[in-house]
Design an enzyme around this catalytic site. Structure first.
Site, PDB file in Angstrom:
ATOM      1  N   ALA A 188      39.513  35.362  46.167  1.00 20.64           N
ATOM      2  CA  ALA A 188      38.580  34.409  45.542  1.00 20.64           C
ATOM      3  C   ALA A 188      38.949  32.977  45.912  1.00 20.64           C
ATOM      4  O   ALA A 188      38.076  32.138  46.145  1.00 20.64           O
ATOM      5  CB  ALA A 188      38.596  34.582  44.032  1.00 20.64           C
ATOM      6  N   ALA A 189      40.250  32.705  45.999  1.00 26.66           N
ATOM      7  CA  ALA A 189      40.694  31.352  46.373  1.00 26.66           C
ATOM      8  C   ALA A 189      40.293  31.051  47.815  1.00 26.66           C
ATOM      9  O   ALA A 189      39.839  29.941  48.123  1.00 26.66           O
ATOM     10  CB  ALA A 189      42.199  31.233  46.184  1.00 26.66           C
TER      11      ALA A 189
ATOM     12  N   ASP B  44      36.823  36.235  39.121  1.00 25.50           N
ATOM     13  CA  ASP B  44      37.861  35.595  39.952  1.00 25.50           C
ATOM     14  C   ASP B  44      37.333  34.316  40.608  1.00 25.50           C
ATOM     15  O   ASP B  44      37.929  33.250  40.482  1.00 25.50           O
ATOM     16  CB  ASP B  44      38.334  36.560  41.058  1.00 25.50           C
ATOM     17  CG  ASP B  44      39.165  37.711  40.515  1.00 25.50           C
ATOM     18  OD1 ASP B  44      39.213  37.883  39.282  1.00 25.50           O
ATOM     19  OD2 ASP B  44      39.773  38.438  41.325  1.00 25.50           O
TER      20      ASP B  44
END
Ligand code: MEV
Length: 315
Positions: free
Chosen positions: A101-102, A145
């Site tokens: 997700a980052a 997320d």
């Protein structure tokens, strides 16, 4: 010749404080951003329409192909072009700390910025592009997320019935008394997709019993939210411990996870539980008023861990 210019965007990792897995079935969850994450840097190429990503050398196996596929999906939906993206991650991959997700949020931010509009991209725009990448990485994730990463704040999240994360109920949670987490790494684990699918098969076989447990987890999430808003850390710890017991009941814990949970409790944690998908490895979080000194002690004992502060200004 004008030298090519660069621009970058950051996506924080995340921890799920309470409610993972139940959130896939429409129950609430609480998640917070980490101060560490992924930076995506775009090298802009004037006169080119192509957009590509440099796959990090440490990424192995199907992850390499998935990253390219996910990036291409984000390029299509963002309308960006004429760049080469590089990624720099501070997050341990595949530990349930939201590294994909980052990556998605960092890429989405950089792709949108590269279109050269005067206003910076909004959180909603970033989340929409990041979601295209998350679907490639995880199949049908709840969306918690990338939403936590895009908003970079502690949120209470409930998925919409049709799974569209832009329709999810997302509420920021006020932290009355900031607290520390020890994030301890247990080891490699199956992919989130596999763990979610295996639970889905058990749940489909015995839906009523599993619904009862998800319901209980949802109630704990609401109790935990109240504890955070009122600054009652002992209560929050107790809720985390109980959530761990229910994740274990759902077959999501392992000997390694349980050992780490007990280790953190023995080190003085007010509560400890797995975070993210669990399964057989991943990360465990322990709640402390001050986590830094505990991390120093645990590291001396050979445990891979770091401290994260929840409820203080985001990076
Ligand atoms: C993964 O970080 C959290 C899970 O609840 C899956 C999801 O929400 O998509 C296990």
């Amino acid at each position: 010749m004008i030298p090519p210019s660069t621009l970058s965007a950051f996506g924080p990792g995340k921890v799920i404080l309470l409610g993972e897995h139940g959130v896939v079935y429409g129950y609430p969850a609480l998640a917070a951003p980490l101060s560490i994450g992924v930076t995506a840097t775009a090298l802009l190429r004037a006169g080119s329409e192509e957009a590509s990503v440099e796959v990090p050398a440490e990424l192995r196996g199907p992850g390499r192909r998935l990253l390219v596929e996910a990036f291409d999906a984000a390029v299509r939906v963002s309308g960006a072009g004429g760049l080469r993206m590089t990624l720099d991650s501070e997050l341990p991959p595949s530990m349930g700390l939201g590294s994909s997700a980052a990556v998605a949020v960092a890429c989405a931010g950089a792709l949108l910025k590269s279109r050269g509009r005067s206003a910076p991209p909004t959180v909603e725009e970033i989340a929409r592009v990041a979601w295209e990448m998350e679907k490639v990485f995880h199949g049908t994730p709840s969306g918690i997320d990338h939403t936590t990463s895009a908003r970079n704040q502690l949120i209470h999240f409930r998925r919409a019935a049709d799974g569209d994360p832009s329709k999810a109920q997302v509420t920021p949670v006020t932290v009355k008394r900031p607290f520390g987490l020890v994030v301890a790494l247990v080891g490699e684990r199956p992919s989130t997709k596999e763990t979610v699918a295996a639970l889905r098969a058990r749940q489909a076989r015995w839906p009523e019993r599993y619904a009862r447990v998800f319901e209980q987890i949802g109630t704990l999430v609401e109790e935990g939210r109240g504890a955070i808003e009122r600054g009652e850390l002992e209560l929050l710890g107790d809720v985390m411990d109980m959530n761990q017991g229910l994740l274990n009941a759902l077959g999501l814990s392992s000997a390694g996870i349980e050992e780490m949970v007990h280790r953190l409790r023995a080190a003085g944690a007010l509560g400890a539980k797995l975070t993210g998908a669990g399964g057989d490895g991943g990360a465990v979080i322990g709640l402390f008023e001050e986590a830094d000194r505990v991390v120093t002690r645990l590291r001396r004992a050979g445990i891979k861990c770091f401290a994260s502060r929840i409820g203080e200004a985001a990076r």
